[in-house]
Write a protein that holds these residues in place. Structure first.
Motif, mmCIF file in Angstrom:
data_model
loop_
_atom_site.group_PDB
_atom_site.id
_atom_site.type_symbol
_atom_site.label_atom_id
_atom_site.label_comp_id
_atom_site.label_asym_id
_atom_site.label_seq_id
_atom_site.Cartn_x
_atom_site.Cartn_y
_atom_site.Cartn_z
ATOM 1 N N ALA A 123 0.840 -1.201 0.000
ATOM 2 C CA ALA A 123 0.000 0.000 0.000
ATOM 3 C C ALA A 123 0.870 1.244 0.000
ATOM 4 C CB ALA A 123 -0.930 0.010 1.212
ATOM 5 N N VAL A 124 0.420 2.237 -0.745
ATOM 6 C CA VAL A 124 1.101 3.524 -0.823
ATOM 7 C C VAL A 124 0.061 4.624 -0.668
ATOM 8 C CG1 VAL A 124 2.502 5.060 -2.247
ATOM 9 C CG2 VAL A 124 2.902 2.596 -2.339
ATOM 10 N N LEU A 125 0.380 5.635 0.141
ATOM 11 C CA LEU A 125 -0.493 6.779 0.324
ATOM 12 C C LEU A 125 0.151 8.010 -0.307
ATOM 13 C CD1 LEU A 125 -1.487 6.306 4.078
ATOM 14 C CD2 LEU A 125 -2.713 5.500 2.045
ATOM 15 N N ASP A 126 -0.643 8.819 -0.973
ATOM 16 C CA ASP A 126 -0.155 10.079 -1.532
ATOM 17 C C ASP A 126 -0.475 11.191 -0.538
ATOM 18 O OD1 ASP A 126 -0.177 12.627 -3.087
ATOM 19 O OD2 ASP A 126 0.384 11.289 -4.712
ATOM 20 N N VAL A 127 0.570 11.854 -0.050
ATOM 21 C CA VAL A 127 0.404 12.927 0.935
ATOM 22 C C VAL A 127 1.086 14.178 0.387
ATOM 23 C CG1 VAL A 127 0.755 13.648 3.313
ATOM 24 C CG2 VAL A 127 0.469 11.220 2.790
ATOM 25 N N ASP A 128 0.297 15.096 -0.097
ATOM 26 C CA ASP A 128 0.826 16.367 -0.623
ATOM 27 C C ASP A 128 1.890 16.142 -1.693
ATOM 28 O OD1 ASP A 128 -0.817 17.432 1.347
ATOM 29 O OD2 ASP A 128 0.826 17.775 2.744
ATOM 30 N N GLY A 129 1.674 15.140 -2.521
ATOM 31 C CA GLY A 129 2.623 14.844 -3.589
ATOM 32 C C GLY A 129 3.755 13.916 -3.204
ATOM 33 N N TRP A 130 3.858 13.579 -1.941
ATOM 34 C CA TRP A 130 4.850 12.601 -1.475
ATOM 35 C C TRP A 130 4.190 11.226 -1.445
ATOM 36 C CZ3 TRP A 130 9.900 13.850 0.203
ATOM 37 C CH2 TRP A 130 10.186 15.214 0.261
ATOM 38 N N ARG A 131 4.894 10.225 -1.920
ATOM 39 C CA ARG A 131 4.376 8.863 -1.954
ATOM 40 C C ARG A 131 4.962 8.092 -0.770
ATOM 41 N NH1 ARG A 131 0.612 6.843 -5.357
ATOM 42 N NH2 ARG A 131 1.902 5.077 -5.996
ATOM 43 N N VAL A 132 4.067 7.680 0.146
ATOM 44 C CA VAL A 132 4.481 7.026 1.391
ATOM 45 C C VAL A 132 4.064 5.562 1.359
ATOM 46 C CG1 VAL A 132 4.314 7.061 3.907
ATOM 47 C CG2 VAL A 132 4.201 9.227 2.616
ATOM 48 N N GLY A 133 5.030 4.670 1.259
ATOM 49 C CA GLY A 133 4.775 3.239 1.304
ATOM 50 C C GLY A 133 4.701 2.759 2.736
ATOM 51 N N LEU A 134 3.837 1.780 2.995
ATOM 52 C CA LEU A 134 3.573 1.336 4.361
ATOM 53 C C LEU A 134 4.103 -0.075 4.606
ATOM 54 C CD1 LEU A 134 -0.104 2.614 4.719
ATOM 55 C CD2 LEU A 134 2.036 3.829 5.185
ATOM 56 N N ALA A 135 4.569 -0.296 5.835
ATOM 57 C CA ALA A 135 5.085 -1.607 6.230
ATOM 58 C C ALA A 135 4.853 -1.802 7.711
ATOM 59 C CB ALA A 135 6.572 -1.718 5.920
ATOM 60 N N ILE A 136 4.830 -3.060 8.134
ATOM 61 C CA ILE A 136 4.689 -3.401 9.552
ATOM 62 C C ILE A 136 5.707 -4.486 9.902
ATOM 63 C CG2 ILE A 136 3.163 -4.288 11.348
ATOM 64 C CD1 ILE A 136 0.779 -3.306 9.690
ATOM 65 N N CYS A 137 6.609 -4.158 10.778
ATOM 66 C CA CYS A 137 7.573 -5.053 11.412
ATOM 67 C C CYS A 137 8.233 -6.057 10.455
ATOM 68 C CB CYS A 137 6.941 -5.741 12.613
ATOM 69 S SG CYS A 137 8.173 -6.093 13.914
ATOM 70 N N LYS A 138 7.833 -7.332 10.454
ATOM 71 C CA LYS A 138 8.557 -8.327 9.667
ATOM 72 C C LYS A 138 8.606 -7.984 8.187
ATOM 73 C CE LYS A 138 9.129 -13.270 8.856
ATOM 74 N NZ LYS A 138 8.629 -14.651 9.124
ATOM 75 N N ASP A 139 7.614 -7.238 7.704
ATOM 76 C CA ASP A 139 7.669 -6.782 6.312
ATOM 77 C C ASP A 139 9.019 -6.156 5.988
ATOM 78 O OD1 ASP A 139 4.948 -7.409 5.802
ATOM 79 O OD2 ASP A 139 4.272 -5.402 6.365
ATOM 80 N N THR A 140 9.569 -5.392 6.955
ATOM 81 C CA THR A 140 10.781 -4.630 6.679
ATOM 82 C C THR A 140 11.996 -5.532 6.445
ATOM 83 O OG1 THR A 140 11.364 -4.412 9.034
ATOM 84 C CG2 THR A 140 9.927 -2.730 8.093
ATOM 85 N N GLY A 141 11.918 -6.774 6.899
ATOM 86 C CA GLY A 141 13.023 -7.705 6.710
ATOM 87 C C GLY A 141 12.890 -8.577 5.482
ATOM 88 N N VAL A 142 11.832 -8.368 4.705
ATOM 89 C CA VAL A 142 11.582 -9.170 3.508
ATOM 90 C C VAL A 142 11.845 -8.296 2.286
ATOM 91 C CG1 VAL A 142 9.860 -10.498 2.225
ATOM 92 C CG2 VAL A 142 9.874 -10.550 4.735
ATOM 93 N N ALA A 143 12.908 -8.611 1.560
ATOM 94 C CA ALA A 143 13.305 -7.762 0.428
ATOM 95 C C ALA A 143 12.183 -7.611 -0.588
ATOM 96 C CB ALA A 143 14.540 -8.348 -0.237
ATOM 97 N N ALA A 144 11.389 -8.656 -0.765
ATOM 98 C CA ALA A 144 10.301 -8.594 -1.739
ATOM 99 C C ALA A 144 9.253 -7.563 -1.356
ATOM 100 C CB ALA A 144 9.651 -9.972 -1.891
ATOM 101 N N HIS A 145 9.069 -7.356 -0.060
ATOM 102 C CA HIS A 145 8.078 -6.366 0.355
ATOM 103 C C HIS A 145 8.512 -4.962 -0.045
ATOM 104 C CE1 HIS A 145 5.883 -3.539 2.915
ATOM 105 N NE2 HIS A 145 4.894 -4.403 2.767
ATOM 106 N N ALA A 146 9.749 -4.614 0.292
ATOM 107 C CA ALA A 146 10.239 -3.290 -0.082
ATOM 108 C C ALA A 146 10.252 -3.131 -1.603
ATOM 109 C CB ALA A 146 11.636 -3.075 0.488
ATOM 110 N N THR A 149 6.678 -2.647 -2.867
ATOM 111 C CA THR A 149 6.188 -1.335 -2.471
ATOM 112 C C THR A 149 6.877 -0.240 -3.281
ATOM 113 O OG1 THR A 149 5.824 -2.204 -0.244
ATOM 114 C CG2 THR A 149 5.786 0.177 -0.501
ATOM 115 N N ALA A 150 8.185 -0.336 -3.414
ATOM 116 C CA ALA A 150 8.930 0.661 -4.182
ATOM 117 C C ALA A 150 8.506 0.680 -5.645
ATOM 118 C CB ALA A 150 10.427 0.392 -4.069
ATOM 119 N N ALA A 151 8.104 -0.474 -6.169
ATOM 120 C CA ALA A 151 7.680 -0.541 -7.567
ATOM 121 C C ALA A 151 6.426 0.294 -7.828
ATOM 122 C CB ALA A 151 7.425 -1.992 -7.961
ATOM 123 N N LEU A 152 5.683 0.613 -6.766
ATOM 124 C CA LEU A 152 4.506 1.455 -6.912
ATOM 125 C C LEU A 152 4.875 2.934 -6.974
ATOM 126 C CD1 LEU A 152 2.146 -0.353 -4.374
ATOM 127 C CD2 LEU A 152 2.213 -0.606 -6.858
#
Length: 232
Positions: A123-146, A149-152
């Motif tokens: 998931a990605v949120l657009d905030v005033d033109g900034w694109r903020v990708g979201l993660a929770i804990c173990k997500d951050t250790g999984v390269a595929a998650h980042a 998310t970055a691909a969005l």
């Protein structure tokens, strides 16, 4: 984007009362007011504590009203953690207009899978033109998650986590891997104090990392601390 305004971003680690959504929402509201930021990131399951048997929190729960009101007063988007129907560990997006489920954790850790189900999409949120990708804990250790998310298309990778004090270095290692791979800002709100799941001493040390992997701001280990930075 040349015309977008600077983004004031905060990572907060409020004190948490186990299973007391009302009291925790008040603490979140205080953190939002103190941060004076456009986006305030909170730890995993911040509204209930890391209590894997906590009842789900609905988006229309009246106990969240103080947090909605704080966001209305400050113009903030609060990214708070809670269990939601489904059963999912989620990030709630709270604004002055109300509450939505912004993201559902995709990679579950340890005992979480005995109750919760993984979310199925980044998931990605657009905030005033900034694109903020979201993660929770173990997500951050999984390269595929980042990567997914970055691909969005993101400028910031924002995560709420719970780590034990003895594992505090894990947050830094993961943040630096994400910045090295994707050249984005990373903001991590890390639980401080004690909570369920065996986290008698949580790590705290919430922080923001530059796209070059440098620590831009860092909180200490105590509940109630936060960092607030301006991204240009």
């Amino acid at each position: 984007m040349e015309n977008r305004t600077p983004l004031r971003l905060a990572a907060a680690q409020p004190a948490c009362v186990p299973l007391d959504v009302g009291e925790n929402a008040l603490a979140h509201a205080a953190a939002v007011r103190a941060a004076r930021a456009r986006v305030v990131v909170f730890p995993e399951l911040s509204l209930t504590g890391y209590e894997l048997d906590a009842p789900v929190v609905s988006v229309d729960d009246p106990r969240l009203t103080p947090l909605v009101e704080a966001c209305a007063e400050t113009g903030a988007l609060a990214l708070a953690g809670a269990p939601v129907a489904g059963d999912h560990i989620a990030t709630l997006g709270v604004t002055g207009s109300g509450v939505t489920v912004a993201y559902r954790k995709m990679w579950l850790g340890g005992a979480e899978s005995r109750r919760f189900r993984p979310g199925d999409a980044p998931a990605v949120l657009d905030v005033d033109g900034w694109r903020v990708g979201l993660a929770i804990c173990k997500d951050t250790g999984v390269a595929a998650h980042a990567a997914r998310t970055a691909a969005l298309g993101i400028d910031v990778y924002a995560a709420g986590v719970v780590e034990a004090a003895r594992d505090a270095a894990v947050v830094d290692e993961r943040a630096q891997r994400i910045t090295a791979a994707h050249r984005v800002w990373v903001a991590v709100a890390s639980f401080a104090g004690s909570t369920g799941g065996g986290y008698t001493e949580a790590a705290g040390r919430s922080g923001v990392w530059t796209p070059q992997g440098e620590v831009y701001a860092r909180a200490g280990v105590e509940p109630g601390e936060s960092v607030s930075v301006r991204l240009d």
